[in-house]
Every structure is written in structure tokens, then in C-alpha cells.
Design an enzyme around this catalytic site. Structure first.
Site, short mmCIF file in Angstrom:
data_model
loop_
_atom_site.label_atom_id
_atom_site.label_comp_id
_atom_site.label_asym_id
_atom_site.label_seq_id
_atom_site.Cartn_x
_atom_site.Cartn_y
_atom_site.Cartn_z
N LYS A 1 -3.84 2.23 5.59
CA LYS A 1 -3.94 3.36 5.07
C LYS A 1 -2.36 3.89 4.59
CE LYS A 1 -8.26 4.30 6.79
NZ LYS A 1 -8.96 3.89 5.88
N THR A 2 -1.77 3.12 4.05
CA THR A 2 -0.25 3.35 3.71
C THR A 2 -0.15 3.04 2.15
OG1 THR A 2 0.49 1.23 4.32
CG2 THR A 2 0.83 3.35 5.63
N THR B 1 -0.95 -0.38 0.97
CA THR B 1 -0.69 -1.82 1.12
C THR B 1 -1.77 -2.62 0.07
OG1 THR B 1 -2.21 -2.02 2.88
CG2 THR B 1 0.34 -2.08 3.25
N THR B 2 -3.12 -1.88 -0.20
CA THR B 2 -3.59 -2.48 -1.02
C THR B 2 -3.50 -2.01 -2.66
OG1 THR B 2 -5.64 -1.87 0.39
CG2 THR B 2 -6.34 -2.45 -1.67
N SER C 1 9.57 -4.40 16.28
CA SER C 1 9.46 -5.88 16.74
C SER C 1 9.34 -6.76 15.76
CB SER C 1 8.13 -5.50 17.67
OG SER C 1 6.96 -5.42 16.58
N TRP D 1 -1.65 6.00 -9.70
CA TRP D 1 -0.90 4.94 -10.48
C TRP D 1 -1.90 3.87 -10.65
CZ3 TRP D 1 3.22 5.45 -13.83
CH2 TRP D 1 4.07 6.73 -13.68
N GLY E 1 -6.90 5.08 -2.45
CA GLY E 1 -6.22 5.99 -2.98
C GLY E 1 -6.82 7.36 -2.88
N ARG E 2 -7.85 7.53 -2.11
CA ARG E 2 -8.43 8.80 -1.75
C ARG E 2 -7.71 9.84 -1.29
NH1 ARG E 2 -13.48 7.28 1.98
NH2 ARG E 2 -11.75 6.24 2.99
N LYS E 3 -8.01 10.94 -1.55
CA LYS E 3 -7.16 12.12 -1.15
C LYS E 3 -7.74 12.66 0.07
CE LYS E 3 -4.02 13.95 -4.46
NZ LYS E 3 -4.17 14.49 -5.86
#
Ligand SMILES: [Zn+2]
EC number: 2.8.2.8
Length: 875
Positions: A630-631, A633-634, A728, A808, A825-827
């Protein structure tokens, strides 16, 4: 000859002359025959060497005699008080909850020899430790944490560094030791500047240095003795003339090892008579002086007996917390039965000797049985005498254990096809059945360790299907050298045990031709490498070969001598178990070794040599995107895939397209499985392959596993939320620790890296998730620079902002865009301010850690981190 004949004829005693002549001719003929035989035969057969038969030394120091006991008939004042009642062999009790099971070793430098030997013994014993350069002043490492001692034992390579500490630090360390019941081991090595005699500063103990000593003995009253058996004397001169002995009248000191001076004058400064006295070279401080127990060595660890005492000292001072039991399991494999050149194989007399030795060893080592590995194809391929030896082995087949060693001694990694490999095994199995060889031991060994590690999955499959193999052993995991790092693992239901070398190879056949001289073999047995292997490993599987049991029968000599030596000097209980039981025992003792740690087979030449030629190490990623989830990465994955020189892994049909290799059960499939997700790169040096698995970020095992297989890979993390995992990942960066390396070492590496700012360690790139959302082209430029990928791809052109989606996307055909699927990209709804401040507080410590990490890496701070740290309350 003719003149002689005439002379003889001249004298008329023909009968006698003929007799003499016949004798002369006979002598000449036999000399010629002997000369012919010697020049043509490879060896004059000498009798094999005799193994050690008794304990030699004798002359034990009887307990209670008092340590003033002296040489024959002499009288002198006692050096030490007689042993106290109640102290005899009393075990130190220790509260294990108060300290971590970690040893702090103060070394002189990172290269100092004694320090390295200390560390080698700790590593072999699998004891966790941390080394520090002994500080001259100031800078004592922190000894406690949350009211718990960080170390259970302190070792000083140079005891003077401890003795000469400034008052503040000395007080600190001594208070720690007495409060937490921590002992100290120290070594004193005289140098050219040392006084001949001196008092150890602050202790009622005197040192006399630069001595030559002889006749080493053990004080049976020394409380630390555990493995060491005290009833022996090592007769003769001790090596070197730089020994230091200890003298004291204080009851806190109990000698451990004692020796006589080499010259008959004794030590002048003792003021004693001319009688040869016993002087203590290793003493145990019972803590009666200042409440701290210590063991002091008047030399280094070079002398073998010091290593044994050192192991006992560690056990004693840690209340046997860092200590192996007295049980030692030994299994002797004889590989290559039937394999071997003519002239090196076993004859009937050799097989008889093998059986005799086995019977003899069984009286000393319960259940001792030679474990024979056979390659049926080579049955009856020796001389006639050797073929009879083969038959004799088979006649006595039920006296031995047997394991398959491949039909034709082929290396399994050369077979790509499981069924062809299985066919080879089946031939050996048919041979076994025809000759009545037992086939149910569940153990096998691969010729030249091939296919076991690096794993050739075909071997594991074939072994299981043909032989139901459940145990094997190898020298190659994780590497051949150093031997003390060898470990076991379990893969695909087969337990792999570490295998030890005993100094005998296929070509070591004759005692007198042992590499470096036969004394090298004897040294290894008498307290050297072979002895240490048994001392420091609860389970040892030794590899020997058929040829070690023919000719000089060095296998018999070595193991009979070793067993005798171990029993003379130690209380160790030697025994043998069949391989299946041995493996169960091994993983019971070392459960943490069950899971393997895969490495790149091309980073070790030996591994590469026994890895299939049809496999390549090029099918591995150059960088990883580790998440977290959820950051974005996709999105990052899809942006990277646009780059002409960067290619992603094939999508996994099972785990949401990600491979998730380092994070979970997929790791058990092994590296062949992992590599199948990557294409063969078109250009190894310029193609950048990567994979993204978001759960690598917060899986504890992932950093260690990734560092082992991909030590040079770069790592990209996207941060929108604080977490300790980045730290780590940073810690293991590039140091590639062994599978069971103590955590302390990783920590050490991390520290070293930070201090030196090594480029290997700086392979973590942190992407600001907020920035990736708002200015992706800028972020992508940063990533390209971090990866050093060429050409630099222009993301300003490649990406465009999709107004309707609000993020984007890839620009296709002018003003149209191609975006990710719906779920990405969902809000989300805005977080409540309560939740936000709760989380900010919750993560504050982690955020501070992250701040320090980023500063150390020289990374700019993500905007969210700066905000978080500003908004959270600083107290
Ligand atoms: Zn072999």
C-alpha cells in the site's frame, strides 16, 4: 672369478670349494633378485604403524597430595595452599535470567592471532560473541540493558588491558562482573619488555616470565575441570621458552595446569631450593579476593591442552550455560568401497584388520560400526588379491553398515534428467540385492559432494524414489572452509548433516608419506585439528576412503589413536549411532539449523564446479523492491517496466503476481524454482532484472535470506509509513553472514559499515511515497541514478497525469493514458486526527531510528517524516 677358480683348484679340497662356490652364486643371485624387486615394485611393504595403545603419561597427581608435591624425594614449601574442602569440583551456580548468553571478547586488534583463535573456538562451539578492540582508556561498551547483563562472560586477549584500566572503567567492569556473576578469562603473554618477575597490579598474584618448562600436568582439584580428565602428564619439554607462571599465597588462586622448569636450577626468584618444583601456568581465581571468578593463562592458546582448559573455563564461568554435554557421536564413513586403483585396495588381511579394529573400537565406543559406501560397478576390478578382499567384505556384510555411493561413482549434478539418474541408482540397488547388502539404512553420500549443496533437486528426487534416502552429509554447506562454519539443513525431506575431514584423502596411503610428515598426522590426533573436531562438535561424521584401509591402513591407525587419545585426556563419552538416528539427534541439538540459507552457487568456485552446467547464475535479480504494501510499489513496478534496460520477473500465478520467495514457504522450493521466474538476460552486464514482493519489507527472515543469495543486489523501499524493517535491511546489507552466524556479528558488520561508510552497505534506496505520487518522474530519475542504469530513460515524457483517475499513468499515443487496474491508486478517506496523533506517537521511536539511518546514509528526509517528527511531542 676364473682366477679364484684356479686358486681353489690349486688347493685340493674340492668338496668344500664347490660348496662355497654354490653359496657365492646363490648370494649373487639373490642380491640381483632383490635389486630387481626393489626397483620394480612400488613400495617395500612395511608393517602398518601401530595406533596409540596406552595413555603414556601416567604419574597422576593424586588428589589431596597438595600442590607443593615435588619431584622425586625432594622437599619444599608449597606454592599454593592445599585444596580447600568444599571447593572440590564444585559447580558455579548462575542466574541465567540475569545475562544474555553472549561473550564479550576484548581483542588487541582485529588481526591479532590469539584473538582470532579465541573467536575460532567460540564459533566452532556455536557460542555467540561480540568482539571489541580493548580500549586503552574510556569507551567501555555498554554492559547492561534494561537491568539485564548484556554479556555472560568477558575474555581479554591481553589481561594487562584489564588490569591497567583507568579506575573509573575498572570499577565499572568489576561492579558489573560481581553484580551479574560474570567471570573473566585473561591471557598473559610476556614480551621483550616484560619484567622477569612482577606483581599483577592490584592482585595478590606474582608473575614469573620467560621460562622454559617441561612435564605438563593437570591439578585434579581445579574446580573448572569438566571435559578435561586430570590423570595424565604430558611428559617432555613444552614448546617455547616464553612461559609465564603464577605464584601466590592467597587462597583464592587454585592452579589448573602445572609444569616443572626446564633447567634443574628452578626459578631463582622463588627463593626455593634447587629441587624441581611445580609451577602453575594456568590458575583459577575462585573469587575469594574480590568476588569475581577468573581464569588466567600464562601463555596463549597454541599449546593444545590450553584449548581444552579454555573450553572448560568457558563452561565453568558461565555455569555450564555455554557448554556442550559430554556425549560425542562419531560416525566413520568409508566411501568408495570397490572404487580405487589396483594396488590401493583392500586385501583379505586388510579386511581382517578392519574387522579386528571394529571389534576393538566397540569396547571403547559403544555400537562403533564402519559405514561402507559402495559403487557396485567397480566390484572385482583390483588385483586377484584385492578381488578376494572384495569378497571378504561381502562375506562379512552383516558386520558393517552400508550406504549407496552411486553405481559408477558418477557425480549426480551431471545428470539433468531425474529418470537417467534414478536408473544409475537402480543399478547399484540391483547389485546390493544380488549380493545381500542391506538397503534400508536411509543414508547416502554423493561422490564429490555433488548435487547435495548447491542443491540439484534431481538428486533429491532420485534418492527418495530409488533408495528412500532421508539423510546425507556434505562438507560444502555453507562452504568447505573454514570447517568450523559447516552446518546442516533439511531440504525436501532429506536431512543434510555436515561432514568432517579427518586428514585422510584417497591418496594418503602411507604413514611415512603423509603430507608434511607423519608427525603432522599425529599432531592432528594428539590435540590438533582432528581432536578439536571431536571436542567442539557433538556429532561428527568423518569421511574416509577405501584406500585408507589398504596398505598402511591409516584409517584404522587414525581412529584407534584418536579414540585412545580422547579417552586418555577427556571425560567425553564417545558413541556411534546409525545415520537416521544421528540426524534426528543433530537437529534436536541444533533445531535452528533446519532451515537452509541459499547462496549464489557462482560465488564459490567449488560450488560452481558441482553445479549443473545447464544452470546459470545470471537468472537472478540485480535489485529488489521490498515494499511495504500500500505504498505505491505496484505503480513503481509498472513505471520501471517501461525502462528499456530493466525487466521484471515473470508473474507468479499463485501469489498476486509477486514471487514472494524470501518471505515464506516458497523459499523451501530452492533457488532453481526462484530462477525460473527470470528470463535469460540478453546482456548480463547491462540488463537489470528485478522483482517486487511487498511483504519482504516486514518478514523477519527476508533480509538475511536476500543478503545470502543476492549480496550485491540493490534494494528499493517506498516509505509512507514508518517502520523498523528498513533498518533491518540496512543491517544485513552486503555482509552475507553465514547461516548460523550469531546476530551479534551482523550487528558488528552493520556498525563497521556505518563507520567506514562502505559502498557495499549503502545499497538501500528509500523512495518517498508521497513524492512518488506527486512527482514520479523525479523519483524515477533518482532510482535510475541509484541503480546506475543506462540509458537514462525520460519519465517526464513517458508518464502523464490522468485527471479522471487522479494519478500518474503511462502515456500512450499522444494524450491517451494507460493506467493500473481499479484496485490500485485508490483514494482512502482522510485519517482522523486522533488516529493520526496516536500513530505518530506510536511510531515516534521508529521514526527517530529511521531519521538516524537516513542521516547516516546521507539520504534526504521524506517530507512526511519531517512532518511526523515535528508534530509528535518531543519530551
Ligand atoms: Zn567417492
Amino acid at each position: 672369478m676364473v682366477a679364484l677358480w684356479k686358486l681353489m683348484r690349486g688347493v685340493r679340497q674340492l668338496e668344500l670349494h664347490r660348496l662355497i662356490l654354490a653359496l657365492i652364486i646363490f648370494c649373487l643371485l639373490s642380491m640381483a633378485f632383490l635389486a630387481y624387486y626393489v626397483s620394480n615394485s612400488p613400495k617395500i611393504k612395511e608393517a602398518p604403524p601401530l595406533p596409540f595403545s596406552d595413555c603414556g603419561g601416567g604419574g597422576a597427581m593424586a588428589p589431596g597430595l597438595g600442590l607443593g608435591a615435588d619431584g622425586p624425594g625432594g622437599q619444599r614449601a608449597p606454592l599454593f595452599l592445599p585444596p580447600r574442602q568444599g571447593w572440590q569440583r564444585q559447580m558455579k551456580t548462575m542466574d541465567v535470567s540475569r545475562t544474555e548468553p553472549l561473550v564479550l571478547v576484548f581483542v588487541e586488534s582485529i588481526y591479532s592471532q590469539l584473538g582470532q583463535e579465541v573467536v575460532a573456538i567460540l564459533e566452532s562451539s556455536r557460542f555467540h560473541y561480540r568482539t571489541e578492540i580493548a580500549p586503552a582508556k574510556g569507551d567501555m561498551p555498554t554492559l547492561t540493558q534494561h537491568n539485564r547483563g548484556r554479556y555472560t562472560l568477558i575474555i581479554y586477549e591481553n589481561i594487562l588491558k584489564y588490569v591497567n584500566l583507568d579506575a573509573w572503567n575498572r570499577d565499572l567492569i568489576d561492579k558489573y562482573c560481581s553484580e551479574y556473576g560474570v567471570g573473566v578469562i585473561g591471557f598473559f603473554r610476556a614480551n621483550e619488555n616484560s619484567l622477569l618477575s612482577a606483581q599483577l597490579k592490584g592482585f595478590p598474584l606474582f608473575l614469573h616470565s620467560h621460562l622454559g618448562l617441561r612435564d605438563y600436568r593437570i591439578n585434579p582439584n581445579a574446580p573448572l575441570l569438566y571435559i578435561t580428565k586430570p590423570n595424565q602428564v604430558e611428559q617432555g619439554i613444552l614448546p617455547g621458552d616464553d612461559w609465564t607462571v603464577f605464584q601466590s599465597n592467597h587462597s583464592t588462586y587454585e592452579p589448573v595446569l602445572l609444569a616443572s622448569t626446564r633447567s634443574s636450577e628452578g626459578v631463582a626468584h622463588f627463593g626455593s631450593s634447587t629441587v624441581r618444583a611445580l609451577h602453575a601456568t594456568v590458575v583459577q581465581d575462585l573469587g575469594l579476593h574480590d568476588g569475581i571468578q577468573r581464569v588466567l593463562f600464562g601463555n596463549n592458546l597454541n599449546y593444545w591442552l590450553h584449548k581444552l582448559i579454555f573450553v572448560d573455563a568457558i563452561a565453568y564461568l558461565t555455569g555450564r550455560r555455554l557448554c556442550l554435554s559430554l556425549d560425542r557421536h562419531v560416525l566413520v564413513d568409508v566411501d568408495d568401497i570397490f572404487v580405487g586403483k589396483e594396488g590401493t585396495r583392500m586385501k583379505i588381511s586388510d579386511v581382517e584388520a578392519l574387522l579386528n579394529a571394529q571389534n576393538k573400537l566397540r569396547t571403547l565406543v559403544p555400537h562403533f560400526t564402519f559405514n561402507l559406501g559402495f559403487s557396485g560397478k567397480f566390484y572385482h576390478t583390483g588385483t586377484d588379491e584385492e578381488d578376494q578382499g572384495d569378497d571378504m567384505l561381502l562375506q562379512h556384510r552383516n558386520d558393517f553398515w552400508w550406504f549407496p555411493h552411486m553405481w559408477s561413482h558418477m557425480q549426480p549434478h551431471l545428470f539433468h534428467n531425474v529418470s537417467v539418474l534414478a536408473e544409475q541408482m537402480r543399478l547399484n540397488r540391483v547389485f546390493a540385492q544380488e549380493h545381500g547388502i542391506p538397503t534400508d539404512m536411509g543414508y547416502a553420500v554423493a561422490p564429490h559432494h555433488s548435487g547435495v549443496y548447491p542443491v540439484h533437486s534431481q538428486l533429491y528426487e532420485a534418492w527418495k524414489s530409488v533408495w528412500n534416502i532421508r539423510v546425507t552429509s556434505t562438507e560444502e554447506y555453507p562452504h568447505l572452509r573454514p570447517a568450523r562454519y559447516r552446518r546442516g539443513f533439511i531440504h525436501n525431506g532429506i536431512q543434510v548433516l555436515p561432514r568432517q575431514t579427518c586428514g585422510l584423502f584417497t591418496h594418503t596411503i602411507f604413514y611415512n608419506e603423509y603430507p608434511g610428515g607423519s608427525k603432522e598426522l599425529d599432531k592432528s590426533i594428539r590435540g590438533g585439528e582432528l581432536f578439536l573436531t571431536v571436542l567442539l562438535n557433538p556429532i561428527s561424521i568423518f569421511m574416509t576412503h577405501l584406500s585408507n584401509y589398504g596398505n598402511d591402513r591409516l584409517g584404522l591407525y587414525t581412529f584407534e589413536s584418536l579414540v585412545k587419545f580422547v579417552q586418555c585426556w577427556t571425560n567425553l563419552r564417545l558413541q556411534t549411532l546409525p545415520p537416521l538416528q544421528l540426524a534426528d539427534k543433530y537437529f534436536e541439538i541444533f533445531p535452528e539449523e533446519r532451515d537452509p540459507l541459499w547462496q549464489n552457487p557462482c560465488h564459490d568456485k567449488r560450488h560452481k564446479d558441482i553445479w549443473s552446467k545447464e544452470k546459470t547464475c545470471d537468472r537472478l535479480p540485480k535489485f529488489l523492491i521490498i515494499g511495504p504494501q500500500k505504498t505505491g510499489t505496484t505503480a513503481l513496478h509498472s513505471f520501471l517496466s517501461l525502462h528499456p534496460a530493466i525487466s521484471s520477473s515473470f508473474p507468479s500465478p499463485v501469489t498476486f503476481e509477486e514471487i514472494q520467495f524470501f518471505s515464506g514457504a516458497n523459499y523451501d522450493h530452492g533457488i532453481d524454482w526462484y530462477m525460473d521466474f527470470f528470463p535469460f538476460p540478453s546482456n548480463v552486464s547491462t540488463d537489470f532484472m528485478f522483482e517486487k514482493s511487498a511483504n519482504y519489507f516486514d518478514t523477519e527472515a527476508a533480509p538475511k535470506r536476500a543478503a545470502a543469495l543476492l549480496p550485491r543486489a540493490k534494494v528499493v523501499a517506498v516509505l509512507i509509513n514508518p517502520s523498523d524493517r528498513a533498518y533491518s535491511w540496512y543491517q544485513v546489507g552486503g555482509s552475507g553472514p553465514g547461516p548460523s552466524d550469531p546476530g551479534s556479528q551482523q550487528h558488528h558488520h552493520g556498525r563497521v559499515c556505518c563507520l567506514m561508510n562502505s559502498p557495499v552497505c549503502v545499497q538501500l534506496h528509500i523512495v518517498d511515497g508521497a513524492m512518488l505520487r506527486s512527482k514520479p518522474a523525479l523519483v524515477m530519475e533518482g532510482i535510475q541514478r541509484f541503480l546506475s542504469v543506462t540509458p537514462i530513460f525520460n519519465y517526464t515524457q513517458a508518464l502523464m497525469f490522468d485527471e479522471s483517475k487522479g494519478f500518474w499513468c503511462q502515456r500512450v499515443e499522444g494524450s491517451r493514458s494507460k493506467c493500473l487496474g481499479k484496485s490500485k491508486g485508490r483514494k482512502y478517506p482522510e485519517m482522523s486526527s486522533e488516529s493520526r496523533s496516536f500513530l505518530a506517537e506510536y511510531y515516534r521511536d521508529h521514526n527517530v531510528d529511521l531519521l538516524r539511518l537516513l542521516n547516516r546514509l546521507g539520504h534526504p528526509l521524506p517530507s512526511w517524516l519531517r512532518q511526523e517528527l515535528q508534530s509528535s511531542s518531543w519530551s
